[in-house]
Design a protein around this motif. Structure first.
Motif, short mmCIF file in Angstrom:
data_model
loop_
_atom_site.label_atom_id
_atom_site.label_comp_id
_atom_site.label_asym_id
_atom_site.label_seq_id
_atom_site.Cartn_x
_atom_site.Cartn_y
_atom_site.Cartn_z
N LEU A 38 0.83 -1.21 0.00
CA LEU A 38 0.00 0.00 0.00
C LEU A 38 0.86 1.26 0.00
CD1 LEU A 38 -2.89 -1.03 2.41
CD2 LEU A 38 -2.99 -0.73 -0.07
N ILE A 41 2.10 1.71 -3.52
CA ILE A 41 1.06 2.09 -4.47
C ILE A 41 0.63 3.54 -4.24
CG2 ILE A 41 -1.33 1.66 -5.16
CD1 ILE A 41 -0.77 -1.33 -4.50
N ILE A 42 0.46 3.94 -3.00
CA ILE A 42 -0.04 5.27 -2.67
C ILE A 42 1.06 6.32 -2.78
CG2 ILE A 42 -0.98 6.69 -0.80
CD1 ILE A 42 -2.45 4.16 0.14
N ASN A 45 5.70 7.21 -7.28
CA ASN A 45 5.80 6.05 -8.16
C ASN A 45 7.21 5.70 -8.58
OD1 ASN A 45 3.09 5.56 -8.12
ND2 ASN A 45 2.66 6.81 -9.91
N ALA A 62 5.43 1.17 -8.03
CA ALA A 62 4.00 0.85 -8.01
C ALA A 62 3.78 -0.61 -8.41
CB ALA A 62 3.22 1.77 -8.93
#
Length: 138
Positions: A38, A41-42, A45, A62
């Motif tokens: 997470l 991903i958040i 990148n 990512a």
């Protein structure tokens, strides 16, 4: 009237406790993989790594985050089925944990100590599940 089943003490060994330990380690490792996934991903990148000779390499985190998230979620589901003594869960746990160990081998340059610890725990889980997993059903 309830029927109580007893099992021969020679049939079960102390490794049944280690299989429960393996299930708990799977849950903890899965939680860490999910959190790392997470975060990747958040968060930003792209990560930049500077080599010893001054070269710079960029890495898209990512994709790695999605990989960690998927492996983590699979480990959560399999840990619960492993603790119920399912044979198919033992087989899938072995496969998923081996894949997780390989992914930690790939992260050795970025996080060497954490990767070594996770690889060692993955090997312990694989050993406990493959050699003594049958005792959990009884």
């Amino acid at each position: 009237m309830t029927r109580t089943e007893t099992h021969d003490a020679a049939q079960r060994s102390g490794w049944v406790g280690w299989i429960y330990f393996a299930g708990i380690v799977l849950l903890i490792g899965a939680a860490i993989d999910i959190i790392y996934g997470l975060m990747a991903i958040i968060g930003p990148n792209t990560a930049y790594f500077v080599g010893a000779q001054g070269g710079v390499a960029s890495f898209n985190v990512a994709g790695w985050g999605w990989w960690s998230l998927i492996i983590g979620l699979a480990m959560v589901v399999l840990a619960f089925f492993l603790l119920t003594g399912r044979t198919w869960a033992r087989i899938l746990v072995t496969i998923v944990v081996a894949i997780n160990a390989v992914s930690h081998v790939l992260s050795l340059p970025a996080q060497p100590w954490w990767a070594i610890i996770m690889i060692a725990l993955d090997v312990l889980v694989i050993y406990a599940v493959t050699v003594h997993g049958r005792e959990l059903r009884s």
